[in-house]
Design a protein around this motif. Structure first.
Motif, PDB file in Angstrom:
ATOM      1  N   SER A  53     -15.390  -9.271   0.786  1.00  0.00           N
ATOM      2  CA  SER A  53     -15.430 -10.253   1.930  1.00  0.00           C
ATOM      3  C   SER A  53     -15.780  -9.731   3.407  1.00  0.00           C
ATOM      4  O   SER A  53     -16.255 -10.418   4.338  1.00  0.00           O
ATOM      5  CB  SER A  53     -14.133 -10.941   1.839  1.00  0.00           C
ATOM      6  N   GLY A  54     -15.770  -8.286   3.320  1.00  0.00           N
ATOM      7  CA  GLY A  54     -15.797  -7.767   4.647  1.00  0.00           C
ATOM      8  C   GLY A  54     -14.827  -7.673   5.501  1.00  0.00           C
ATOM      9  O   GLY A  54     -14.760  -7.020   6.785  1.00  0.00           O
ATOM     10  N   GLU A  55     -13.492  -8.245   5.093  1.00  0.00           N
ATOM     11  CA  GLU A  55     -12.249  -8.212   5.858  1.00  0.00           C
ATOM     12  C   GLU A  55     -11.867  -6.682   6.262  1.00  0.00           C
ATOM     13  O   GLU A  55     -11.357  -6.330   7.312  1.00  0.00           O
ATOM     14  CB  GLU A  55     -11.032  -8.836   4.987  1.00  0.00           C
ATOM     15  N   LEU A  56     -11.968  -5.802   5.050  1.00  0.00           N
ATOM     16  CA  LEU A  56     -11.866  -4.324   5.031  1.00  0.00           C
ATOM     17  C   LEU A  56     -12.870  -3.635   4.631  1.00  0.00           C
ATOM     18  O   LEU A  56     -13.708  -4.069   3.998  1.00  0.00           O
ATOM     19  CB  LEU A  56     -10.607  -4.023   4.206  1.00  0.00           C
ATOM     20  N   THR A  57     -12.888  -2.187   4.885  1.00  0.00           N
ATOM     21  CA  THR A  57     -13.883  -1.461   4.324  1.00  0.00           C
ATOM     22  C   THR A  57     -13.285  -0.126   3.866  1.00  0.00           C
ATOM     23  O   THR A  57     -11.977   0.054   4.184  1.00  0.00           O
ATOM     24  CB  THR A  57     -14.892  -1.000   5.467  1.00  0.00           C
ATOM     25  N   ALA A  58     -13.973   0.375   2.845  1.00  0.00           N
ATOM     26  CA  ALA A  58     -13.583   1.680   2.360  1.00  0.00           C
ATOM     27  C   ALA A  58     -12.785   2.679   3.467  1.00  0.00           C
ATOM     28  O   ALA A  58     -11.789   3.388   3.338  1.00  0.00           O
ATOM     29  CB  ALA A  58     -14.297   2.515   1.633  1.00  0.00           C
ATOM     30  N   THR A  59     -13.651   2.686   4.698  1.00  0.00           N
ATOM     31  CA  THR A  59     -13.323   3.697   5.620  1.00  0.00           C
ATOM     32  C   THR A  59     -12.138   3.127   6.468  1.00  0.00           C
ATOM     33  O   THR A  59     -11.041   3.737   6.818  1.00  0.00           O
ATOM     34  CB  THR A  59     -14.625   3.585   6.674  1.00  0.00           C
ATOM     35  N   SER A  60     -11.834   1.696   6.564  1.00  0.00           N
ATOM     36  CA  SER A  60     -10.656   1.280   7.361  1.00  0.00           C
ATOM     37  C   SER A  60      -9.360   1.312   6.503  1.00  0.00           C
ATOM     38  O   SER A  60      -8.297   1.613   6.887  1.00  0.00           O
ATOM     39  CB  SER A  60     -11.090  -0.282   7.844  1.00  0.00           C
ATOM     40  N   ILE A  61      -9.664   1.317   5.262  1.00  0.00           N
ATOM     41  CA  ILE A  61      -8.526   1.145   4.242  1.00  0.00           C
ATOM     42  C   ILE A  61      -8.198   2.730   4.143  1.00  0.00           C
ATOM     43  O   ILE A  61      -6.987   3.058   4.253  1.00  0.00           O
ATOM     44  CB  ILE A  61      -8.843   0.788   2.969  1.00  0.00           C
ATOM     45  N   THR A  62      -8.954   3.788   4.216  1.00  0.00           N
ATOM     46  CA  THR A  62      -8.768   4.963   4.153  1.00  0.00           C
ATOM     47  C   THR A  62      -8.048   5.467   5.266  1.00  0.00           C
ATOM     48  O   THR A  62      -6.860   6.236   5.406  1.00  0.00           O
ATOM     49  CB  THR A  62      -9.926   6.035   4.058  1.00  0.00           C
ATOM     50  N   LYS A  63      -8.358   5.056   6.725  1.00  0.00           N
ATOM     51  CA  LYS A  63      -7.634   5.251   7.734  1.00  0.00           C
ATOM     52  C   LYS A  63      -6.574   4.788   7.744  1.00  0.00           C
ATOM     53  O   LYS A  63      -5.380   5.177   8.293  1.00  0.00           O
ATOM     54  CB  LYS A  63      -8.394   4.679   8.822  1.00  0.00           C
ATOM     55  N   LEU A  64      -6.088   3.679   7.220  1.00  0.00           N
ATOM     56  CA  LEU A  64      -4.846   3.027   7.169  1.00  0.00           C
ATOM     57  C   LEU A  64      -3.822   3.782   6.301  1.00  0.00           C
ATOM     58  O   LEU A  64      -2.639   4.166   6.700  1.00  0.00           O
ATOM     59  CB  LEU A  64      -4.866   1.554   6.366  1.00  0.00           C
ATOM     60  N   TYR A  65      -4.305   4.363   5.214  1.00  0.00           N
ATOM     61  CA  TYR A  65      -3.548   5.225   4.413  1.00  0.00           C
ATOM     62  C   TYR A  65      -3.285   6.578   4.992  1.00  0.00           C
ATOM     63  O   TYR A  65      -1.976   7.061   5.009  1.00  0.00           O
ATOM     64  CB  TYR A  65      -4.164   5.351   3.007  1.00  0.00           C
ATOM     65  N   LEU A  66      -4.324   6.906   5.653  1.00  0.00           N
ATOM     66  CA  LEU A  66      -3.978   8.245   6.611  1.00  0.00           C
ATOM     67  C   LEU A  66      -2.984   8.064   7.568  1.00  0.00           C
ATOM     68  O   LEU A  66      -2.116   8.976   7.537  1.00  0.00           O
ATOM     69  CB  LEU A  66      -5.394   8.902   7.132  1.00  0.00           C
ATOM     70  N   ASP A  67      -3.096   7.147   8.189  1.00  0.00           N
ATOM     71  CA  ASP A  67      -1.822   6.575   9.221  1.00  0.00           C
ATOM     72  C   ASP A  67      -0.704   6.456   8.524  1.00  0.00           C
ATOM     73  O   ASP A  67       0.432   6.974   9.199  1.00  0.00           O
ATOM     74  CB  ASP A  67      -2.370   5.339  10.049  1.00  0.00           C
TER      75      ASP A  67
END
Length: 542
Positions: A63-77
């Protein structure tokens, strides 16, 4: 592997310590004398991706709500907030500096219309005994292997990358997969230190896939990979309230994994839901010409272990229940009895069995592992970039650096393994013949009662972290039958005892992964026992 299972089965019975008399974890030695009390005032677990599934992540990326990059950053945080500070779980031993780049590449593919499959863009952690040909080390948690950078990916890592997953980093483990000392503490390694259980922080997350179990439970990743010789996927999954699958030996390649046993070793998925574990299992499976055992999986492996879940049922399924686990800790036994009633309510036909009595009579597993560990590790180290090239050199390193490499327990298992002969030794071939008799015992039991699976308590509640005495027996363990036979085994949450998870197991014959996954899914959907960890600090326990 989980050393505690040898305590139950007699191979190391004389070494069991009297730790069952310990009244509370506050009375045993840990690396931090003054635990931090966590309250809602100082720690609020409002992580955006808590308990998220692979399917939901795919929907959000689509849907474009999240991307693999944004998800990865969330997990790294999340790892920075939970693993390296706050509760300080210490589950992740190393982060992948290329994680963001991999995620960005997967986003570009998605934008161009290419989606590789259900694992596309999904962040994954893997155990630090699995080779990755990147900037990360592969050390099995051993300081002796510091600097070991693999030249090629393990086969299952190749599968992971081909599926489009994002490799976040590596998880801590019991050093040498808990095959170094007969008085070891699970979850501790000389390179990574002590991993904690996210439910109660002075409890042991179990081994050897301790970091993987803790990380998945604490929502540090979507899913993760553990490895097992005997109990190292099942036990930490049970203790950390997640789903773990130990596949049939041969379904997943072992190439590029620091070994213990060619007979029993396998990698496997660890996840928060049965469906996620099933999705991940299919992505990792595959025939590897470098691991001859995987040829046996041809025509037996599924391309999608999650496809049948929506229509799975227990109606008419014949499930054996291990009767030896109807006795013991009253809280665990009650959960088990409740689980049996749930199986009946879902239409299963229950037959009491006593598999453990026969399996406990089998001798030789420890000898098999000692011989195969020496053979496999010496071969691995001979071509690795690690500064040590044999078990003998590992032992010499540990002695030279005893204050940091062996501050709590020593290396008796390494010494015993190194003293063994080669795989042509009569002691080895006899022991191997003995343990493989387990297959006939299990197959006969399944056939006699026409069973679809055998159920049991996976493991007892988490023991206390005790770096002086090491691990102690918690009274329940069902890992050995499937481990020595090389058969599939799944665990999932069965409930809680004093805020600590307990798992229920289902095992069956060779390559019957689909059967036990389907059964586990029905049980999961009927009970919904998965509970997010509370990060209860030691100081808050009475």
């Amino acid at each position: 592997m989980n050393r505690r299972h040898f305590l139950r089965n007699g191979s190391l019975a004389s070494l069991a310590v009297g730790s069952l008399t310990v009244a509370s974890c506050n009375e045993v030695a840990t690396e931090k004398k003054e635990p931090t009390k966590l309250t809602d005032d100082v720690f609020k677990d409002d992580f955006e991706l808590n308990e998220v599934t692979i399917e939901v992540l795919q929907q959000k990326m689509q849907s474009g709500e999240l991307t693999a990059t944004s998800i990865t950053k969330l997990y790294l945080d999340r790892i920075a907030a939970i693993d390296k500070s706050g509760p300080s779980l210490n589950a992740v031993i190393e982060l992948n500096p290329d994680a963001i780049a991999i995620a960005e590449a997967m986003d570009k593919e998605r934008k161009s219309g290419k989606v590789r499959g259900p694992m596309h863009g999904i962040p994954v952690l893997i155990k630090d005994n699995i080779n990755t040909a990147d900037k990360m080390m592969t050390t099995a948690g051993a300081s002796a292997l510091t600097g070991n950078i693999a030249a090629t990916d393990a086969f299952i890592v190749q599968q992971l990358r081909s599926a489009g997953a994002v490799l976040l980093g590596k998880t801590n483990l019991s050093e040498w997969a808990n095959f170094r000392s007969e008085r070891s503490t699970s979850g501790w390694s000389s390179r990574g230190g002590q991993t904690k259980c996210p439910y109660r922080l002075d409890r042991n997350p179990s081994g050897s896939s301790a970091g993987t179990g803790s990380a998945v439970a604490a929502n540090l990743c979507a899913v993760a990979i553990g490895t097992e010789t005997n109990g190292s996927i099942i036990s930490p999954s049970s203790v950390n309230g997640i789903v773990g699958i130990k596949p049939t030996v041969g379904l997943l390649s072992r190439t590029g994994i620091i070994p213990i046993s060619a007979t029993q070793d396998t990698a496997g998925p660890m996840a928060r839901t049965v469906k996620d574990a099933a999705i991940f299992l299919a992505a990792l499976a595959g025939v590897d010409e470098a691991d001859a055992v995987t040829r046996n999986s041809m025509g037996k492996a599924s391309k999608d272990y999650s496809a049948s879940l929506a229509t799975s049922t227990l109606s008419g399924k014949r499930i054996g229940v291990e009767q030896s686990f109807l006795h013991g800790h009253e809280g665990v036994v009650q959960l088990y009895k409740n689980a049996i009633e749930t199986l009946k309510a879902q239409g299963a036909i229950i037959i009491e069995t006593d598999l453990m009595k026969s399996i406990n009579d089998i001798e030789g597993e420890y000898d098999v592992l000692l011989y195969e560990f020496k053979d496999g590790v010496n071969k691995y180290l001979s071509t690795a970039t690690a500064p040590v090239k044999s078990i003998e050199e590992v032992m010499a390193f540990n002695k030279k650096n005893e204050a940091t490499a062996m501050p709590f327990f020593k290396q008796e298992i390494l010494e015993k393994s190194n003293a063994k002969g080669d795989l042509s030794s009569k002691e080895y071939t006899t022991a191997l013949h003995n343990i493989l008799q387990s297959r006939g015992i299990i197959d006969a039991l399944l056939k006699e009662h026409q069973l679809d699976a055998i159920a049991a308590v996976s493991n007892g509640v988490a023991c206390c972290i005790d770096l002086i005495n090491g691990d102690y027996d918690t009274g329940f363990s069902f890992s050995t039958p499937a481990a020595i036979a090389g058969y599939p085994h799944i665990t999932l949450p069965m409930g809680m005892v004093h805020d600590l998870p307990v798992g229920i197991s289902f095992m069956a014959g060779a390559y019957q992964e689909q059967a036990i996954i389907d059964i586990a899914y029905v049980f999961e959907q009927a009970t919904k026992h998965r509970t997010k960890p509370g990060f209860i600090a030691a100081a808050s326990m009475g």
